[in-house]
Design a protein around this motif. Structure first.
Motif, PDB file in Angstrom:
ATOM      1  N   VAL A 134      -3.105  63.492 -68.808  1.00 48.81           N
ATOM      2  CA  VAL A 134      -1.931  62.708 -67.805  1.00 48.81           C
ATOM      3  C   VAL A 134      -1.598  63.509 -66.516  1.00 48.81           C
ATOM      4  CG1 VAL A 134       0.147  61.787 -68.070  1.00 48.81           C
ATOM      5  CG2 VAL A 134      -1.479  61.645 -69.828  1.00 48.81           C
TER       6      VAL A 134
ATOM      7  N   GLY B 235      -1.740  61.601 -63.206  1.00 48.81           N
ATOM      8  CA  GLY B 235      -0.511  61.383 -62.337  1.00 48.81           C
ATOM      9  C   GLY B 235      -1.055  61.695 -60.980  1.00 48.81           C
TER      10      GLY B 235
ATOM     11  N   LEU C  19       5.259  56.135 -61.698  1.00 51.22           N
ATOM     12  CA  LEU C  19       4.545  56.549 -62.775  1.00 51.22           C
ATOM     13  C   LEU C  19       3.973  58.099 -62.537  1.00 51.22           C
ATOM     14  CD1 LEU C  19       2.980  53.286 -63.172  1.00 51.22           C
ATOM     15  CD2 LEU C  19       4.256  54.445 -65.022  1.00 51.22           C
TER      16      LEU C  19
ATOM     17  N   LEU D  88       6.279  60.691 -63.661  1.00 50.91           N
ATOM     18  CA  LEU D  88       6.596  60.694 -65.060  1.00 50.91           C
ATOM     19  C   LEU D  88       5.368  61.199 -65.781  1.00 50.91           C
ATOM     20  CD1 LEU D  88       7.881  57.180 -66.045  1.00 50.91           C
ATOM     21  CD2 LEU D  88       9.107  59.334 -66.125  1.00 50.91           C
ATOM     22  N   ALA D  89       4.241  61.250 -65.155  1.00 48.89           N
ATOM     23  CA  ALA D  89       2.969  61.766 -65.603  1.00 48.89           C
ATOM     24  C   ALA D  89       3.179  63.571 -65.309  1.00 48.89           C
ATOM     25  CB  ALA D  89       1.293  61.216 -64.682  1.00 48.89           C
ATOM     26  N   GLU D  90       3.657  63.780 -64.146  1.00 49.04           N
ATOM     27  CA  GLU D  90       3.741  65.196 -63.949  1.00 49.04           C
ATOM     28  C   GLU D  90       4.780  65.806 -64.742  1.00 49.04           C
ATOM     29  OE1 GLU D  90       1.542  66.398 -62.166  1.00 49.04           O
ATOM     30  OE2 GLU D  90       0.826  64.364 -62.157  1.00 49.04           O
TER      31      GLU D  90
ATOM     32  N   SER E 228       5.286  64.789 -67.869  1.00 50.37           N
ATOM     33  CA  SER E 228       4.681  64.823 -69.174  1.00 50.37           C
ATOM     34  C   SER E 228       3.989  66.245 -69.656  1.00 50.37           C
ATOM     35  CB  SER E 228       3.800  63.811 -69.400  1.00 50.37           C
ATOM     36  OG  SER E 228       2.667  64.106 -68.485  1.00 50.37           O
TER      37      SER E 228
ATOM     38  N   LEU F  12       6.637  60.437 -72.783  1.00 51.46           N
ATOM     39  CA  LEU F  12       6.217  60.159 -71.439  1.00 51.46           C
ATOM     40  C   LEU F  12       4.777  60.184 -71.312  1.00 51.46           C
ATOM     41  CD1 LEU F  12       8.343  62.770 -69.538  1.00 51.46           C
ATOM     42  CD2 LEU F  12       8.625  60.327 -69.652  1.00 51.46           C
TER      43      LEU F  12
ATOM     44  N   ALA G 181       3.118  57.089 -69.004  1.00 52.96           N
ATOM     45  CA  ALA G 181       2.193  57.593 -67.914  1.00 52.96           C
ATOM     46  C   ALA G 181       0.760  56.928 -68.045  1.00 52.96           C
ATOM     47  CB  ALA G 181       2.368  58.851 -67.661  1.00 52.96           C
ATOM     48  N   ARG G 182       0.176  57.335 -69.276  1.00 54.81           N
ATOM     49  CA  ARG G 182      -1.070  56.911 -69.204  1.00 54.81           C
ATOM     50  C   ARG G 182      -1.358  55.385 -69.354  1.00 54.81           C
ATOM     51  NH1 ARG G 182      -3.907  59.305 -74.188  1.00 54.81           N
ATOM     52  NH2 ARG G 182      -4.422  60.743 -72.724  1.00 54.81           N
TER      53      ARG G 182
ATOM     54  N   GLY H 150       0.055  53.891 -65.857  1.00 56.23           N
ATOM     55  CA  GLY H 150      -0.737  54.251 -64.668  1.00 56.23           C
ATOM     56  C   GLY H 150      -2.065  53.434 -64.658  1.00 56.23           C
TER      57      GLY H 150
END
Length: 134
Positions: A52, A56, A83, A86-88, A90, A102, A106-107, A110
């Motif tokens: 993820v 991201g 998004l 949020l991925a970062e 996670s 998260l 995010a996955r 995204g």
């Protein structure tokens, strides 16, 4: 080129997670509890934050230049940036389990964002505002 490397990192992490999960399904791996637990942690780490976080970065690589070049509507570009953020964040799920939700947000968010952006991005490149290639 940078987006391609981020996509390759994300897909390589997901492939590693799949291979580790397959290994967990083998009877020999289950014979030693310590080995099985280690493989389980590695499968989670590579398929969760290991996938993820570069994913991201891929989202950010598409979302950041989109409003500047007029490639995507601004609200969609901002959604991509949210998004990506949020991925970062996670990656902190490795330290604090309550942040684990998260990862799927995010996955899957995204992935949906990339599909929508893929349909809305122009099919051909035009010259940029400063006269260079766009």
């Amino acid at each position: 080129m940078v987006a391609r490397s981020r996509g390759l990192l994300a897909s390589a992490a997901l492939a590693a997670s799949g291979l580790l999960t397959w290994t967990l399904g083998q009877p020999a791996a289950l014979g030693t509890p310590g080995v099985a637990r280690t493989l389980q942690y590695l499968a989670f780490a590579s398929g969760g934050p290991g996938h993820v976080v570069p994913f991201g970065l891929l989202l950010a690589g598409v979302a950041v230049p989109s409003p500047l070049a007029g490639l995507l509507p601004r609200p969609l570009a901002w959604a991509g940036l949210v998004l990506a953020g949020l991925a970062e964040l996670s990656v902190l799920a490795l330290l604090a389990e309550p942040l684990a939700p998260l990862l799927p947000v995010a996955r899957f968010g995204g992935l949906a964002w990339l599909i929508v952006a893929g349909f809305l991005l122009p099919r051909t490149r035009t010259r940029g505002r400063n006269g260079g290639s766009g």
